[in-house]
Design a protein around this motif. Structure first.
Motif, PDB file in Angstrom:
ATOM      1  N   MET A 169       0.817  -1.210   0.000  1.00 61.75           N
ATOM      2  CA  MET A 169       0.000   0.000   0.000  1.00 61.75           C
ATOM      3  C   MET A 169       0.853   1.264   0.000  1.00 61.75           C
ATOM      4  N   GLY A 170       1.928   1.252   0.769  1.00 61.11           N
ATOM      5  CA  GLY A 170       2.787   2.427   0.821  1.00 61.11           C
ATOM      6  C   GLY A 170       3.389   2.758  -0.526  1.00 61.11           C
ATOM      7  N   GLN A 171       3.864   1.740  -1.231  1.00 60.76           N
ATOM      8  CA  GLN A 171       4.448   1.969  -2.541  1.00 60.76           C
ATOM      9  C   GLN A 171       3.395   2.415  -3.553  1.00 60.76           C
ATOM     10  N   LEU A 172       2.177   1.891  -3.445  1.00 56.79           N
ATOM     11  CA  LEU A 172       1.091   2.334  -4.327  1.00 56.79           C
ATOM     12  C   LEU A 172       0.813   3.820  -4.122  1.00 56.79           C
ATOM     13  N   PHE A 173       0.798   4.251  -2.877  1.00 53.78           N
ATOM     14  CA  PHE A 173       0.527   5.658  -2.560  1.00 53.78           C
ATOM     15  C   PHE A 173       1.631   6.564  -3.111  1.00 53.78           C
ATOM     16  N   VAL A 174       2.881   6.209  -2.853  1.00 55.43           N
ATOM     17  CA  VAL A 174       4.004   7.045  -3.299  1.00 55.43           C
ATOM     18  C   VAL A 174       4.069   7.084  -4.822  1.00 55.43           C
ATOM     19  N   ARG A 175       3.917   5.930  -5.462  1.00 51.96           N
ATOM     20  CA  ARG A 175       3.993   5.874  -6.917  1.00 51.96           C
ATOM     21  C   ARG A 175       2.867   6.683  -7.569  1.00 51.96           C
ATOM     22  N   SER A 176       1.678   6.577  -7.004  1.00 51.03           N
ATOM     23  CA  SER A 176       0.539   7.300  -7.576  1.00 51.03           C
ATOM     24  C   SER A 176       0.702   8.809  -7.409  1.00 51.03           C
ATOM     25  N   LEU A 177       1.236   9.225  -6.264  1.00 46.58           N
ATOM     26  CA  LEU A 177       1.493  10.655  -6.085  1.00 46.58           C
ATOM     27  C   LEU A 177       2.541  11.142  -7.083  1.00 46.58           C
ATOM     28  N   THR A 178       3.591  10.364  -7.264  1.00 49.22           N
ATOM     29  CA  THR A 178       4.658  10.750  -8.187  1.00 49.22           C
ATOM     30  C   THR A 178       4.140  10.869  -9.617  1.00 49.22           C
ATOM     31  N   GLU A 179       3.237   9.964  -9.994  1.00 49.41           N
ATOM     32  CA  GLU A 179       2.719   9.964 -11.355  1.00 49.41           C
ATOM     33  C   GLU A 179       1.454  10.803 -11.509  1.00 49.41           C
ATOM     34  N   ALA A 180       1.087  11.535 -10.430  1.00 46.17           N
ATOM     35  CA  ALA A 180      -0.056  12.460 -10.465  1.00 46.17           C
ATOM     36  C   ALA A 180      -1.356  11.759 -10.850  1.00 46.17           C
ATOM     37  N   GLU A 181      -1.586  10.576 -10.268  1.00 44.96           N
ATOM     38  CA  GLU A 181      -2.820   9.827 -10.515  1.00 44.96           C
ATOM     39  C   GLU A 181      -3.708   9.931  -9.282  1.00 44.96           C
TER      40      GLU A 181
END
Length: 506
Positions: A457-469
């Motif tokens: 979940m943590g990686q999903l959150f960080v990745r989504s923020l980085t990719e502006a999703e």
């Protein structure tokens, strides 16, 4: 009870809606889906920007977009990650599954070890064991998780994989480790000098025997528990559980525990046939665990007696331990092919699965366990320090209460004073802390997941923020917010269960 649940759920739903609305506004303000296009040098940049604005409805007011998103959520549609085109539900399902595996193992081990060591430390206040525990807890609490994770990758993974090439433990190491274990046990048990010497001798001899058995039988090449170790470990568990919670003088509880051990040994071979027929069903394993606990409880009930509930609970605990040992033995039986498939380096340092591994259900379970080893150890070491401090301080406070002095004045044995009067009340602060910690971890052990490249979940959150999703970010916040509300409700229920002075229907 129902009125309490209704009030808390209603308040929770209102809180959830407000929190999601505020978070949608903040996330929309924090991310910019057009950033890559603005920095682009493409000749049709303006056309691409307009196309993305239309695709993502960025020309619509943010409040309207929130209610559009929230309406879709109510219908079960969490949206789509616009960069990858993947459905958010599938992303969330995989991420939360990976995180739940990690959180379940880490929390269970951290609570059991931390509470046990903390309570023993409180009972041995100002002793050498207490000082060692305080030092270790402060040391572990101060260590950054990424540093612990990197050390574990270096020594517990790479070092252990190198050790498996020639798994030989030198006899001086065996003797030295056994002496250290014996010393720790003697400090933990305490008592008169004669008793400490006895505990030291027994613990040292038992540890030497165990390590010698592992060394001489080539256990590292063919790790297994088998019926002999199953009986030995089960009997040791039975005596320990009865000794702590019922007292060895309680013959009904002791015979209940030993009967459950015998039943487990008898059922060991039939269970091998059943396990071989399992293709893929984690729920079946959970069902078997519940059946084992029920059988242990029934054995205690059949022995009867005035305090039959104590015997029944003892039987259920021992049955669960026996079932866990049989399960672990079955998993270890596929160690050979798994070891060869990974070229003799079975402890991985990244991910949550080995790609293209193949194999049956048990190979997949073993692969999941090996991938859990390092991140779980990282979280356990950090959380262990907190739970030890909580348990120690809570137990010290409880043991100084008037009702403890009253129990002692009535002539109750010290074991009963500690277990039935002290231990239960010492758990009250933990009933509030543990559910919140669990939800915090489910939200994502971001640093630990990053070090071990675990897609949680943590990686999903960080990745989504980085990719502006924004859709995956809001799905993450939706899940964590719901779980946080449920954690608070569960904490209140557990609190009331432990402390009878609290009434939920008041």
């Amino acid at each position: 009870m129902l009125n309490f649940l209704f009030r808390r759920i209603a308040a929770g739903i209102a809180t959830l809606v407000v929190a999601l609305f505020l978070m949608f506004l903040l996330v929309d303000r924090a991310i910019d889906p057009l950033q890559d296009l603005i920095e682009s040098t493409a000749p049709n940049k303006q056309q691409l920007i307009e196309q993305r604005i239309a695709d993502l409805n960025l020309d619509v007011n943010v409040v309207v977009r929130f209610f559009q998103w929230f309406g879709n959520v109510l219908t079960g549609d969490l949206g789509t990650a616009w960069r990858s085109g993947r459905d958010v539900s599938s992303l969330l399902t995989h991420a939360i599954g990976s995180t739940l595996e990690l959180v379940t193992a880490a929390t269970f081990l951290a609570v059991i070890l931390g509470v046990t060591v903390g309570i023993v430390s409180a009972l041995r206040q100002y002793s050498a064991f207490d000082y060692i525990t305080i030092f270790l807890s402060f040391l572990l609490f101060s260590l950054p998780s990424f540093w612990v994770a990197v050390l574990l990758k270096q020594w517990a993974a790479i070092g252990f994989n190198d050790f498996l090439r020639d798994p030989v433990i030198a006899w001086p190491v065996i003797i030295g480790a056994s002496l250290l274990v014996g010393l720790l046990w003697s400090l933990a048990i305490g008592g008169s000098p004669r008793r400490r010497v006895q505990v030291f001798g027994i613990a040292t001899a038992a540890n030497v025997a165990l390590l010698a058995y592992i060394q001489l039988t080539g256990w590292w090449d063919r790790p297994q528990i088998g019926p002999v170790l199953l009986v030995v470990l089960g009997a040791g568990t039975a005596v320990a559980v009865v000794g702590v919670f019922a007292g060895l003088h309680n013959r009904r509880a002791l015979w209940t525990a030993l009967t459950v051990v015998v039943l487990g040994a008898v059922l060991y071979f039939p269970m091998q046939v059943l396990f071989d027929s399992i293709t893929e069903s984690n729920w079946l394993i959970v069902g078997l665990a519940l059946v084992a606990a029920a059988v242990g409880y029934l054995v205690g009930r059949l022995y009867g007696g005035a305090d039959w509930r104590l015997s029944a609970h003892t039987g259920a605990v021992v049955a669960l331990v026996m079932g866990a040992l049989i399960f672990v033995d079955q998993v270890l039986q596929v160690w050979g092919p798994y070891f060869k498939a990974l070229d003799g380096r079975p402890i991985p340092t990244f991910g949550d699965r080995t790609p293209n591994l193949g194999g049956n259900y048990w190979v997949q379970v073993l692969d999941s366990f090996t991938h859990l080893a390092l991140p779980t150890a990282t979280l356990v070491l950090i959380a262990f320090a907190s739970y030890t401090r909580y348990a120690r301080s809570s137990m010290l406070e409880v043991m100084n209460q008037d009702y403890i002095r009253t129990a002692r004045a009535k002539g109750l044995p010290e074991r009963l004073v500690i277990v039935r009067h002290g231990f239960r009340n010492a758990l009250i602060p933990l009933a509030t802390v543990v559910p919140i910690d669990v939800i915090t971890l489910i939200g994502g052990a971001i640093i630990t997941e990053a070090v071990f490249a675990r897609p949680g979940m943590g990686q999903l959150f960080v990745r989504s923020l980085t990719e502006a999703e924004i859709e995956p970010v809001m799905a993450y916040l939706l899940v964590t917010a719901i779980l946080a509300i449920l954690a608070n409700i569960i904490a209140d229920i557990v609190y009331a269960t432990i402390d009878p002075r609290i009434r939920l229907d008041a």
